[in-house]
Motif scaffolding. Sequence first.
Motif, PDB file in Angstrom:
ATOM      1  N   VAL A 121       0.796  -1.221   0.000  1.00 39.14           N
ATOM      2  CA  VAL A 121       0.000   0.000   0.000  1.00 39.14           C
ATOM      3  C   VAL A 121       0.829   1.271   0.000  1.00 39.14           C
ATOM      4  CG1 VAL A 121      -1.936  -1.101   1.170  1.00 39.14           C
ATOM      5  CG2 VAL A 121      -0.150   0.015   2.512  1.00 39.14           C
ATOM      6  N   LEU A 122       2.161   1.125  -0.004  1.00 42.74           N
ATOM      7  CA  LEU A 122       2.975   2.298   0.253  1.00 42.74           C
ATOM      8  C   LEU A 122       2.716   3.426  -0.739  1.00 42.74           C
ATOM      9  CD1 LEU A 122       4.717   2.905   2.544  1.00 42.74           C
ATOM     10  CD2 LEU A 122       6.721   2.265   1.226  1.00 42.74           C
ATOM     11  N   ARG A 123       2.533   3.082  -2.008  1.00 42.22           N
ATOM     12  CA  ARG A 123       2.332   4.130  -3.014  1.00 42.22           C
ATOM     13  C   ARG A 123       1.042   4.913  -2.726  1.00 42.22           C
ATOM     14  NH1 ARG A 123       4.346   4.676  -8.371  1.00 42.22           N
ATOM     15  NH2 ARG A 123       5.495   2.752  -8.021  1.00 42.22           N
ATOM     16  N   SER A 124      -0.062   4.204  -2.571  1.00 40.18           N
ATOM     17  CA  SER A 124      -1.329   4.897  -2.348  1.00 40.18           C
ATOM     18  C   SER A 124      -1.362   5.535  -0.951  1.00 40.18           C
ATOM     19  CB  SER A 124      -2.497   3.925  -2.502  1.00 40.18           C
ATOM     20  OG  SER A 124      -2.391   2.908  -1.524  1.00 40.18           O
ATOM     21  N   GLY A 160      23.040  11.435  13.131  1.00 39.70           N
ATOM     22  CA  GLY A 160      23.614  10.679  14.256  1.00 39.70           C
ATOM     23  C   GLY A 160      22.843   9.421  14.607  1.00 39.70           C
ATOM     24  N   ILE A 161      21.631   9.280  14.047  1.00 46.95           N
ATOM     25  CA  ILE A 161      20.838   8.074  14.305  1.00 46.95           C
ATOM     26  C   ILE A 161      20.825   7.231  13.036  1.00 46.95           C
ATOM     27  CG2 ILE A 161      18.515   7.179  14.800  1.00 46.95           C
ATOM     28  CD1 ILE A 161      19.738   8.412  17.252  1.00 46.95           C
ATOM     29  N   ASP A 162      21.226   5.972  13.142  1.00 48.91           N
ATOM     30  CA  ASP A 162      21.233   5.103  11.961  1.00 48.91           C
ATOM     31  C   ASP A 162      19.852   4.520  11.684  1.00 48.91           C
ATOM     32  OD1 ASP A 162      23.998   5.409  11.473  1.00 48.91           O
ATOM     33  OD2 ASP A 162      24.388   4.076  13.170  1.00 48.91           O
ATOM     34  N   ARG A 163      19.147   4.162  12.767  1.00 54.95           N
ATOM     35  CA  ARG A 163      17.824   3.566  12.590  1.00 54.95           C
ATOM     36  C   ARG A 163      16.876   4.055  13.665  1.00 54.95           C
ATOM     37  NH1 ARG A 163      18.689  -2.839  11.571  1.00 54.95           N
ATOM     38  NH2 ARG A 163      20.197  -2.710   9.863  1.00 54.95           N
ATOM     39  N   PRO A 164      15.685   4.482  13.256  1.00 55.18           N
ATOM     40  CA  PRO A 164      14.688   4.875  14.255  1.00 55.18           C
ATOM     41  C   PRO A 164      14.196   3.640  15.010  1.00 55.18           C
ATOM     42  CG  PRO A 164      13.733   4.911  12.057  1.00 55.18           C
ATOM     43  CD  PRO A 164      15.180   4.558  11.886  1.00 55.18           C
ATOM     44  N   ALA A 165      13.571   3.865  16.153  1.00 54.81           N
ATOM     45  CA  ALA A 165      13.101   2.749  16.982  1.00 54.81           C
ATOM     46  C   ALA A 165      11.701   3.053  17.495  1.00 54.81           C
ATOM     47  CB  ALA A 165      14.040   2.536  18.160  1.00 54.81           C
ATOM     48  N   LEU A 166      10.934   1.993  17.696  1.00 56.35           N
ATOM     49  CA  LEU A 166       9.590   2.119  18.252  1.00 56.35           C
ATOM     50  C   LEU A 166       9.699   1.927  19.767  1.00 56.35           C
ATOM     51  CD1 LEU A 166       6.725   2.462  16.997  1.00 56.35           C
ATOM     52  CD2 LEU A 166       6.500  -0.017  17.123  1.00 56.35           C
ATOM     53  N   SER A 217      -4.971   9.285   5.004  1.00 57.17           N
ATOM     54  CA  SER A 217      -4.978  10.156   6.176  1.00 57.17           C
ATOM     55  C   SER A 217      -3.695   9.980   6.991  1.00 57.17           C
ATOM     56  CB  SER A 217      -6.211   9.877   7.037  1.00 57.17           C
ATOM     57  OG  SER A 217      -6.371   8.478   7.246  1.00 57.17           O
ATOM     58  N   ILE A 218      -3.117   8.770   7.020  1.00 55.71           N
ATOM     59  CA  ILE A 218      -1.822   8.573   7.701  1.00 55.71           C
ATOM     60  C   ILE A 218      -0.736   9.350   6.974  1.00 55.71           C
ATOM     61  CG2 ILE A 218      -0.042   6.919   8.385  1.00 55.71           C
ATOM     62  CD1 ILE A 218      -2.028   4.698   8.375  1.00 55.71           C
ATOM     63  N   GLY A 219      -0.673   9.146   5.650  1.00 55.47           N
ATOM     64  CA  GLY A 219       0.384   9.749   4.847  1.00 55.47           C
ATOM     65  C   GLY A 219       0.358  11.268   4.916  1.00 55.47           C
ATOM     66  N   LEU A 220      -0.859  11.846   4.885  1.00 57.32           N
ATOM     67  CA  LEU A 220      -0.969  13.309   4.910  1.00 57.32           C
ATOM     68  C   LEU A 220      -0.602  13.868   6.281  1.00 57.32           C
ATOM     69  CD1 LEU A 220      -4.223  13.870   2.789  1.00 57.32           C
ATOM     70  CD2 LEU A 220      -1.827  14.094   2.063  1.00 57.32           C
ATOM     71  N   ALA A 221      -0.916  13.126   7.342  1.00 58.05           N
ATOM     72  CA  ALA A 221      -0.549  13.583   8.688  1.00 58.05           C
ATOM     73  C   ALA A 221       0.973  13.649   8.829  1.00 58.05           C
ATOM     74  CB  ALA A 221      -1.157  12.656   9.749  1.00 58.05           C
ATOM     75  N   VAL A 222       1.655  12.599   8.301  1.00 58.11           N
ATOM     76  CA  VAL A 222       3.120  12.598   8.345  1.00 58.11           C
ATOM     77  C   VAL A 222       3.670  13.733   7.475  1.00 58.11           C
ATOM     78  CG1 VAL A 222       5.168  11.285   7.667  1.00 58.11           C
ATOM     79  CG2 VAL A 222       3.312  10.138   8.897  1.00 58.11           C
ATOM     80  N   SER A 279      -1.482   8.669  15.020  1.00 60.00           N
ATOM     81  CA  SER A 279      -2.311   7.766  14.228  1.00 60.00           C
ATOM     82  C   SER A 279      -2.567   6.474  14.993  1.00 60.00           C
ATOM     83  CB  SER A 279      -1.602   7.440  12.905  1.00 60.00           C
ATOM     84  OG  SER A 279      -2.308   6.417  12.214  1.00 60.00           O
ATOM     85  N   ALA A 280      -3.783   5.941  14.850  1.00 57.00           N
ATOM     86  CA  ALA A 280      -4.097   4.611  15.387  1.00 57.00           C
ATOM     87  C   ALA A 280      -4.205   3.615  14.239  1.00 57.00           C
ATOM     88  CB  ALA A 280      -5.404   4.644  16.179  1.00 57.00           C
ATOM     89  N   GLY A 281      -3.647   3.994  13.094  1.00 58.57           N
ATOM     90  CA  GLY A 281      -3.768   3.168  11.893  1.00 58.57           C
ATOM     91  C   GLY A 281      -2.714   2.071  11.835  1.00 58.57           C
ATOM     92  N   ASN A 282      -2.562   1.524  10.644  1.00 58.49           N
ATOM     93  CA  ASN A 282      -1.642   0.425  10.346  1.00 58.49           C
ATOM     94  C   ASN A 282      -0.195   0.769  10.753  1.00 58.49           C
ATOM     95  OD1 ASN A 282       0.256  -1.058   8.633  1.00 58.49           O
ATOM     96  ND2 ASN A 282      -1.571  -1.859   7.606  1.00 58.49           N
ATOM     97  N   THR A 283       0.356   0.019  11.712  1.00 55.09           N
ATOM     98  CA  THR A 283       1.690   0.321  12.248  1.00 55.09           C
ATOM     99  C   THR A 283       2.765   0.285  11.170  1.00 55.09           C
ATOM    100  OG1 THR A 283       1.024  -0.818  14.263  1.00 55.09           O
ATOM    101  CG2 THR A 283       3.338  -0.250  14.076  1.00 55.09           C
ATOM    102  N   GLY A 284       2.734  -0.757  10.350  1.00 47.39           N
ATOM    103  CA  GLY A 284       3.762  -0.913   9.332  1.00 47.39           C
ATOM    104  C   GLY A 284       3.745   0.245   8.345  1.00 47.39           C
ATOM    105  N   ALA A 285       2.538   0.651   7.923  1.00 51.57           N
ATOM    106  CA  ALA A 285       2.414   1.764   6.976  1.00 51.57           C
ATOM    107  C   ALA A 285       2.894   3.055   7.626  1.00 51.57           C
ATOM    108  CB  ALA A 285       0.960   1.905   6.515  1.00 51.57           C
ATOM    109  N   LEU A 286       2.502   3.282   8.886  1.00 52.10           N
ATOM    110  CA  LEU A 286       2.919   4.504   9.579  1.00 52.10           C
ATOM    111  C   LEU A 286       4.442   4.542   9.701  1.00 52.10           C
ATOM    112  CD1 LEU A 286       2.173   7.088  11.164  1.00 52.10           C
ATOM    113  CD2 LEU A 286       2.114   5.688  13.239  1.00 52.10           C
ATOM    114  N   MET A 287       5.049   3.416  10.081  1.00 52.43           N
ATOM    115  CA  MET A 287       6.508   3.392  10.226  1.00 52.43           C
ATOM    116  C   MET A 287       7.180   3.669   8.902  1.00 52.43           C
ATOM    117  SD  MET A 287       7.670   0.636  13.100  1.00 52.43           S
ATOM    118  CE  MET A 287       7.414  -0.835  12.132  1.00 52.43           C
ATOM    119  N   ALA A 288       6.693   3.002   7.841  1.00 57.84           N
ATOM    120  CA  ALA A 288       7.327   3.165   6.533  1.00 57.84           C
ATOM    121  C   ALA A 288       7.181   4.604   6.041  1.00 57.84           C
ATOM    122  CB  ALA A 288       6.705   2.193   5.541  1.00 57.84           C
TER     123      ALA A 288
END
Lengths: 349, 349
Positions: free
Chosen positions: A78-81, A124-130, A86-91, A104-113
Amino acid sequence: MVARPVIAIDVMGGDEGAPVTIAAADVARRRYPELSFLMFGDRATIDAALADFPQLKACSTVEHTDVEVKGTDKPSQVLRSARRSSIGLAVAAVKAGDADAAVSAGNTGALMALAKLGLKTMPGIDRPALAALLPTMKTDSVMLDLGANSECDDENLIQFAVMGAAFARIVLGLDHPKVGILNIGEEELKGTDDHKEAADALRLAGPSLGMQYEGFVEGDKIGRGDVDVIVSDGFSGNVALKTMEGTAKLIVELLRRAFRSSLFSIIGFIMSRRVLRQLRSHLDPNAHNGAVFLGLNGVVVKSHGSANVDGFANAIGVARDLVVDDIGNRIATDLARFEQHRALPEAAQ
Amino acid sequence: MVARPVIAIDVMGGDEGAPVTIAAADVARRRYPELSFLMFGDRATIDAALADFPQLKACSTVEHTDVEVKGTDKPSQVLRSARRSSIGLAVAAVKAGDADAAVSAGNTGALMALAKLGLKTMPGIDRPALAALLPTMKTDSVMLDLGANSECDDENLIQFAVMGAAFARIVLGLDHPKVGILNIGEEELKGTDDHKEAADALRLAGPSLGMQYEGFVEGDKIGRGDVDVIVSDGFSGNVALKTMEGTAKLIVELLRRAFRSSLFSIIGFIMSRRVLRQLRSHLDPNAHNGAVFLGLNGVVVKSHGSANVDGFANAIGVARDLVVDDIGNRIATDLARFEQHRALPEAAQ
């Protein structure tokens, strides 16, 4: 320091969508009158929900989209769409500087991506973390990474420790949070080389970073609350978090069965209802709601999909605290101190 | 098929030592009259304890040693002396063919190191794994590896699956155990490359190995009991196991506090005591006692250090079952089938 934070809300996310997210925004507005909101989602739905909250409406701007990411959609598909969702626009609003944080209370994977792609990781940060708060026998503990990264090296673990300590200072109000690394034993020679190297670095640098490094922590100690921040690779952190959830469900189910097993125990159950309610509220994910995606150029908070109004309001509260206390700046300062410390010859430390 | 198994007992291991281990051996003897015992430890202590159990004494041989490994000793420090300890001699008896299995409630690290060193891994197995039974909402599940290996590749995971299924067939009496791999999501693209490759291999080969491969399992599903065997690398398996323990303790502590909070809830507590006892017994580690070190040339069973007489007797029962049903032979047969299957061109599978 942001005096009047703007929070971007993914109105459509979560099991209930607008009825929960909008009501929660109003709860947050009453708690923090300095907030204003950017609401993303279906305009008709949002307008209908806002009609009940005139004061919230007065401090909200609505932006329409009819693209939705379902909780069950695979992020890869779903990444393209999703960018127009509403998740994509908030970010994107955080990226553009129109909002200070996205919730967001939406799809975790989509929000992270989307957050990773849109906001990029901090210098200074190589990878973000949850990161999230867990209930313990004492006060809550922060745990990270909870699944943003399957494999982590020693540098990642060190960065997680710095970010987790900054998060704990803000959300738990601690000056020198106690930090431990999740491992399969407490002896210094346990775990992988990455664990040992991260441990050595934190032992040396901890005091200069405003944290107290406490060594390795085993899985059975998470619930004790002896440390304030538990640092983990994303794989075992995710396993630990979900195993806690599953074990709590298992025990509640066993209790339910046992209470139904005789008339005597049914009476006991009725007498104990208040106790069981107390237990449920202590373990209630809504009370601990608001997982944070740390290490990005911007604040992104993930609420449980099943969060109720209070739960989603708590997630907005976490976003507000991180903006007001400028988590990004705190992490950057600590990272700079850490690099400075590392540049010193060991004898001078 | 061994008709009259000889079990080597580390009498001194565990929190209580001889009073528990000897009484437990007598319980096991009554359950399985075909057993005989080799008892390792301090002769005076053992003789005193055996005096109460003349029938056990009649089928036991005592070998004296005064070398002890404490539960808190670090394996790295004690390995040399540990060979002459009651743990070390019990393992050596299996190696020499004097016993068919060794059972110890002593230091896990020392037992693992001595067993690995003394018995060596089976042909076709790269690394042995620690397996145990976990309580679930349905029947118990087998989980492995629980901490013998910090890092595991796809071949290790496949071998763990084969060993875990063989173990489940014996201790759970299942013909085609359902097998899952612990992961941070159920989608096929979750986890590391090693997870994906192990999953692909098991999906193809599972049916020919007498198992049903069910895909990835998340931490919150462990307690549901939907699969019979949960395969994991030793790091996250250990984290999951200990997190289950810690969460159960956390919840029991929260219940205890809540029940003490008012007179009404104290009365409820008294009425619910039977229920809470039932819960405790379902989660009781003694009922699930007997972690097994799989993949060695010999059967080695690790009991909880805090096991009571029933718990240690259960561990002896597990050892007996594995000997009688010849776990080593079953694993070897399945491994051979797996290699045969892999040698076939994919189209023929």
